[in-house]
Write a protein that holds these residues in place. Structure first.
Motif, PDB file in Angstrom:
ATOM      1  N   ALA A  48       0.961  -1.309   0.019  1.00 50.98           N
ATOM      2  CA  ALA A  48      -0.058   0.013  -0.206  1.00 50.98           C
ATOM      3  C   ALA A  48       0.845   1.125  -0.095  1.00 50.98           C
ATOM      4  O   ALA A  48       1.847   1.226   0.985  1.00 50.98           O
ATOM      5  N   GLU A  91       1.152   5.727  -0.448  1.00 53.96           N
ATOM      6  CA  GLU A  91       0.306   6.784  -0.140  1.00 53.96           C
ATOM      7  C   GLU A  91      -0.628   6.969  -1.041  1.00 53.96           C
ATOM      8  O   GLU A  91      -0.695   6.655  -2.109  1.00 53.96           O
ATOM      9  N   PRO A  92      -1.719   7.820  -0.716  1.00 55.76           N
ATOM     10  CA  PRO A  92      -2.872   8.067  -1.889  1.00 55.76           C
ATOM     11  C   PRO A  92      -2.344   8.802  -3.044  1.00 55.76           C
ATOM     12  O   PRO A  92      -1.418   9.440  -2.854  1.00 55.76           O
ATOM     13  N   THR A  94      -5.430  11.903  -7.767  1.00 56.24           N
ATOM     14  CA  THR A  94      -6.739  11.583  -7.712  1.00 56.24           C
ATOM     15  C   THR A  94      -7.453  11.898  -6.549  1.00 56.24           C
ATOM     16  O   THR A  94      -8.791  11.699  -6.311  1.00 56.24           O
ATOM     17  N   GLN A  95      -6.830  12.744  -5.530  1.00 51.09           N
ATOM     18  CA  GLN A  95      -7.397  13.073  -4.219  1.00 51.09           C
ATOM     19  C   GLN A  95      -8.674  13.946  -4.412  1.00 51.09           C
ATOM     20  O   GLN A  95      -8.567  14.940  -5.390  1.00 51.09           O
ATOM     21  N   SER A  96      -9.691  13.728  -4.026  1.00 51.85           N
ATOM     22  CA  SER A  96     -10.815  14.411  -4.235  1.00 51.85           C
ATOM     23  C   SER A  96     -11.838  14.054  -2.962  1.00 51.85           C
ATOM     24  O   SER A  96     -11.565  13.198  -2.240  1.00 51.85           O
ATOM     25  N   ARG A  97     -12.529  15.053  -2.823  1.00 45.97           N
ATOM     26  CA  ARG A  97     -13.624  14.904  -1.666  1.00 45.97           C
ATOM     27  C   ARG A  97     -14.933  14.468  -2.308  1.00 45.97           C
ATOM     28  O   ARG A  97     -15.392  15.320  -3.163  1.00 45.97           O
ATOM     29  N   SER A  98     -15.264  13.427  -2.234  1.00 45.60           N
ATOM     30  CA  SER A  98     -16.441  12.839  -2.608  1.00 45.60           C
ATOM     31  C   SER A  98     -17.693  13.869  -2.141  1.00 45.60           C
ATOM     32  O   SER A  98     -17.754  14.060  -1.038  1.00 45.60           O
ATOM     33  N   GLU A 118     -18.760   5.265  -8.123  1.00 44.39           N
ATOM     34  CA  GLU A 118     -17.504   5.845  -9.000  1.00 44.39           C
ATOM     35  C   GLU A 118     -16.459   4.943  -9.384  1.00 44.39           C
ATOM     36  O   GLU A 118     -15.768   5.233 -10.521  1.00 44.39           O
ATOM     37  N   SER A 119     -16.489   3.831  -8.969  1.00 49.40           N
ATOM     38  CA  SER A 119     -15.230   2.982  -8.931  1.00 49.40           C
ATOM     39  C   SER A 119     -15.789   1.513  -9.425  1.00 49.40           C
ATOM     40  O   SER A 119     -16.982   0.903  -8.994  1.00 49.40           O
ATOM     41  N   GLY A 171      -7.722  -2.974  -1.067  1.00 50.08           N
ATOM     42  CA  GLY A 171      -6.228  -3.344  -0.747  1.00 50.08           C
ATOM     43  C   GLY A 171      -5.488  -2.119  -0.325  1.00 50.08           C
ATOM     44  O   GLY A 171      -4.404  -2.005  -0.655  1.00 50.08           O
ATOM     45  N   PHE A 172      -6.165  -1.068   0.331  1.00 48.55           N
ATOM     46  CA  PHE A 172      -5.289   0.245   0.762  1.00 48.55           C
ATOM     47  C   PHE A 172      -5.338   1.012  -0.315  1.00 48.55           C
ATOM     48  O   PHE A 172      -3.944   1.824  -0.126  1.00 48.55           O
ATOM     49  N   GLN A 173      -5.565   0.876  -1.533  1.00 51.23           N
ATOM     50  CA  GLN A 173      -5.406   1.872  -2.595  1.00 51.23           C
ATOM     51  C   GLN A 173      -6.294   3.174  -2.424  1.00 51.23           C
ATOM     52  O   GLN A 173      -7.264   3.250  -2.870  1.00 51.23           O
ATOM     53  N   PHE A 174      -5.784   4.025  -1.307  1.00 50.50           N
ATOM     54  CA  PHE A 174      -6.450   5.142  -0.858  1.00 50.50           C
ATOM     55  C   PHE A 174      -6.639   6.099  -2.124  1.00 50.50           C
ATOM     56  O   PHE A 174      -5.482   6.534  -2.647  1.00 50.50           O
ATOM     57  N   THR A 175      -7.623   6.786  -2.046  1.00 53.25           N
ATOM     58  CA  THR A 175      -7.859   7.753  -3.057  1.00 53.25           C
ATOM     59  C   THR A 175      -8.106   9.122  -2.336  1.00 53.25           C
ATOM     60  O   THR A 175      -7.995   9.992  -3.069  1.00 53.25           O
ATOM     61  N   GLY A 176      -8.210   9.175  -1.221  1.00 56.02           N
ATOM     62  CA  GLY A 176      -8.642  10.465  -0.322  1.00 56.02           C
ATOM     63  C   GLY A 176     -10.140  10.667  -0.510  1.00 56.02           C
ATOM     64  O   GLY A 176     -10.383  11.745  -0.005  1.00 56.02           O
ATOM     65  N   ASP A 177     -10.792  10.164  -1.093  1.00 56.81           N
ATOM     66  CA  ASP A 177     -12.209  10.098  -0.827  1.00 56.81           C
ATOM     67  C   ASP A 177     -12.800   9.850   0.445  1.00 56.81           C
ATOM     68  O   ASP A 177     -12.793   8.816   0.852  1.00 56.81           O
ATOM     69  N   ASP A 178     -13.854  10.465   0.859  1.00 54.17           N
ATOM     70  CA  ASP A 178     -14.251  10.190   2.265  1.00 54.17           C
ATOM     71  C   ASP A 178     -15.647   9.598   1.883  1.00 54.17           C
ATOM     72  O   ASP A 178     -16.463  10.299   1.184  1.00 54.17           O
ATOM     73  N   ALA A 225     -18.887  11.279   3.199  1.00 56.69           N
ATOM     74  CA  ALA A 225     -19.362  12.564   2.856  1.00 56.69           C
ATOM     75  C   ALA A 225     -20.811  12.793   2.304  1.00 56.69           C
ATOM     76  O   ALA A 225     -21.101  11.743   1.601  1.00 56.69           O
ATOM     77  N   THR A 246      -1.870   6.314   6.869  1.00 55.58           N
ATOM     78  CA  THR A 246      -3.103   7.270   6.719  1.00 55.58           C
ATOM     79  C   THR A 246      -3.750   6.679   5.359  1.00 55.58           C
ATOM     80  O   THR A 246      -3.469   5.751   4.787  1.00 55.58           O
TER      81      THR A 246
END
Lengths: 441, 305
Positions: A30, A32-33, A37-41, A69-70, B141-148, B151, B284
């Protein structure tokens, strides 16, 4: 760390915990994000619901479609599937059942180990009367979580529908040890009804109605329990009590077509056929449900208005044929019964009844099969089928009527008379209405 | 009594309603922190009813109790209980009663702040879900995208702000329990304990048992799970287990520090626990804050979506 709780019922949700252990092997990979593609849904669930209400189903469906979305998102797909099932049931929307199954299968394909996804996929399959497939999903869930009350109820219902009464009764007994209230009482009543213990069933349904009244269920949901009581009362020839129940159901849930049909049947059985016809016509103008069309045809036959009856029968035939195409298994029995009752296309009635029996071998499917075979003049096989239908002792006037006619066709007049008398004792309206149809022997 | 929340009819109108638990009694999160507006006060919050309005109505169960339990001496037994009971919703509101150790403490209506003569403030209503977490990334699998993932969703919440002295000592333990018709339904202290570290086969026992029995009932199971998560470090796993059980959220109300001292709304408990339980393997999920800013003042939770 909280799970995504609402992808299942409370207890169900806890059953599909996010096992971090399953991800340990992935932890090393794993990263870091991905910042790009970081976004706030930002899909907001605008409540649109008054305090104490649910968000309108269509609104929730629209919002959860947006949330997917995925192509790996089984959580939101599972929620969407549940919502589509709810829509299907609220609106009697056949295509919504198909959509529910499709999206739940997508979720299942993504994560075949997800407890809630499997449960709701089974729910969708059972709603479409694919009970064998539902069982294949529910039985392992029951083994995995033997005290899960949602699974106990769902699997018990499937067993009931396929005629596995002992297994159904066992699960309902376990359910009753864990929960109380109308959801359990109505199941106990259903089993008792099938076993011919109709007074016990009526008692349990009256308890269920009282319990629902004390709960904070919506009026519409409370109305269903009252309808259920009325339906059983009518089946036992308790027409005045049934009328009262259906009227109460309509006070709780106005425009409930099933309650309107029940009230129309009760009024007709009490002698007010004109009033029943008038009421049912108003209902059909609002909601032309195929069973209502068929009932209206019968009422016109009873009222000695064969021309009008024939017109409504044609409409019912067409409408049920259409439904049987869309919903397939879920409506085979209803259509088979219509065809057999009116001696229309006996071979097709047999085909429909056989398709239903293969999926749902309960007493009513054996009865439908027997009646269709009788219309097809296969009296020997009809006799075999009706014996299955009578096996549990279910006090159903139509089953006894069919059994009497089949006995008569097989040359046993004495047994036939006894069975027909039993039919009249249980509910005299059934034979009276049957004798009004042109197909009457 | 279980409420059949499911839809009414089915492909066959005779089909019985599904058995579903009342989401309004399902605890999402609890929080405990020194009041940012008044250092002499402590704020206790319980959010329930995940995705309120989607599968469960947007109110509180009239058949259940919502208990705020306080342990004053470290034995994980409630010395103080604030028990909230709600009446059925009428005209868009619910009246409720709060009892403190069995005596009437306050009463009010949802959506309105109640103030007591002793300086307590209470507010029960529908709010925006304050929890934030990339659930999808975790499950992929911990593929984080930062989406909450949370929300846009709502919860039902009870906010209780009281003078610290009312709780007794500065150091207390806090947990919330819900009951349904008198039967224990759900329980929560620290984030993650029940949902991650207790096996599905033990969850019913966890929910009906008392926190004081957690070490005996679940200690071995929790230690094994943590050891699996942290690559086999059993010594650390056992040490952590001794801290995490019993499942009580410990808070020093004289301190304005956040998690692991109580839990504040802004605390990123996910990052903290990922780090802790994986021995630094994962640090994180990329979601560092709620999607909506929390109000500065009471009741501290944002308006519903």
């Amino acid at each position: 760390m909280r799970v995504f709780r609402f992808a299942g019922s409370g207890r169900l949700q806890r059953s599909f915990v996010l096992w971090m252990g399953a991800c340990v092997s992935l932890a090393a990979t794993a990263g870091e994000p991905d910042a790009s593609t970081q976004s706030r849904s930002a899909t907001r669930v605008a409540s649109g619901a008054a305090y104490g209400d649910l968000i309108p189903t269509a609104q929730s469906i629209a919002l959860f479609r947006q949330r997917i979305e995925s192509d790996k998102d089984y959580q939101n797909r599972t929620v969407l599937g549940r919502l589509l099932l709810r829509q299907a049931r609220e609106e009697d929307n056949l295509s919504a059942y198909a959509q529910a199954e499709q999206v739940l299968r997508e979720a299942y394909r993504i994560n075949p180990d997800h407890f809630a996804t499997k449960f709701y996929l089974a729910d969708a399959l059972a709603a479409r009367h694919r009970f064998d497939e539902a069982m294949q999903l529910l039985e392992p869930l029951h083994s995995q979580s033997p005290t899960d009350t949602a699974v106990l109820a769902a699997l018990g219902d499937v067993y009931l529908n396929v005629g596995k009464m002992d297994q159904a009764d066992e699960l309902y007994a376990q359910l009753a040890q864990r929960v109380s209230g109308p959801v359990v009482l109505v199941r106990l009543a259903h089993s008792e009804q099938l076993h011919g213990q109709t007074q016990a069933a009526i008692d349990h349904l009256q308890e269920a109605v009282a319990a629902a009244e004390q709960s904070d269920l919506s009026p519409q949901r409370r109305g269903w329990y009252v309808w259920r009581l009325g339906d059983l009362q009518w089946s036992q020839g308790q027409f005045a009590a049934a009328r009262d129940s259906f009227q109460t159901a309509l006070q709780l849930s106005p425009d409930d077509t099933n309650a309107e049909m029940g009230l129309a049947k009760s009024l007709a059985a009490l002698g007010d056929v004109d009033g029943a016809i008038e009421r049912l016509q108003r209902t059909i103008a609002r909601d032309p449900a195929p069973p209502a069309l068929a009932l209206l045809a019968d009422l016109f036959f009873v009222n000695d208005q064969p021309e009008q009856a024939g017109q409504w029968l044609d409409k019912a035939d067409l409408a049920m044929a259409e439904e049987a195409k869309i919903a397939a298994a879920a409506h085979h029995r209803e259509y088979a019964n219509l065809l057999a009752d009116h001696a229309l296309r006996p071979a097709q009635a047999v085909e429909m009844a056989r398709a239903d029996l293969e999926r749902r071998p309960d007493v009513y499917s054996y009865d439908s099969m027997a009646w269709a075979l009788y219309r097809n003049q296969d009296y020997v096989q009809a006799q075999q089928m009706i014996e299955h239908a009578l096996q549990l002792g279910t006090r159903d006037a139509a089953i006894y009527y069919h059994a009497g006619m089949i006995k008569q066709a097989n040359g046993d007049a004495v047994a036939a008379e006894s069975l027909l008398n039993t039919s009249r004792e249980i509910n005299p309206a059934v034979m009276h209405w049957a004798s009004s149809r042109p197909a009457a022997d | 009594m279980f409420v059949a929340i499911s839809s009414l009819s089915a492909a066959d109108h005779l089909d019985s309603p599904s058995v579903q638990n009342d989401g309004r009694l399902d605890i999402n999160d609890i929080y405990a922190f020194q009041s940012p507006q008044n250092a002499d006060n402590v704020v206790l919050i319980a959010t329930v009813n995940p995705a309120a309005g989607v599968f469960s109505p947007t109110d509180f169960s009239a058949n259940g109790n919502y208990e705020f339990n306080i342990d004053q001496n470290g034995d994980a037994v409630a010395d103080l209980s604030y028990v909230f009971t709600f009446n059925r919703t009428r005209r868009g509101r619910q009246s409720y009663l709060v009892r403190r150790n069995g005596s009437v403490y306050a009463s009010g209506q949802t959506g309105q702040t109640v103030t007591t003569s002793g300086g307590a403030k209470i507010h029960a209503a529908l709010f925006e879900d304050p929890f934030f977490f990339d659930l999808q990334g975790f499950q992929n699998g911990f593929q984080f995208t930062g989406d909450d993932f949370f929300a846009g969703l709502n919860v039902s919440a009870i906010v209780l702000e009281i003078p610290r002295t009312e709780l007794g000592p500065d150091n207390v333990g806090f947990w919330v329990r819900t009951t349904d018709g008198g039967v224990p339904f759900d329980r929560m202290g620290r984030p993650a304990i029940n949902t991650v570290l207790i096996s599905s086969g033990s969850k019913d026992l966890f929910n009906i048992s008392a926190p004081a029995n957690d070490p005996a009932n679940f200690g071995a199971q929790v230690a094994n799970t943590i050891a699996t998560l942290n690559g086999g470090d059993t010594a650390t796993a056992q040490a952590l287990t001794a801290i995490l059980l019993p499942d009580v959220l410990t808070v020093d109300t004289s301190s304005s520090a956040g998690f692991l001292n109580g839990r504040q709304l802004v605390d990123d408990v996910i990052d903290a626990e990922l780090n802790l339980l994986t021995n630094g393997g994962v640090t994180t999920d990329g979601v560092d804050a709620n999607d909506v800013d929390f109000p500065v003042g009471f009741p501290y939770l944002a308006s519903p979506n």
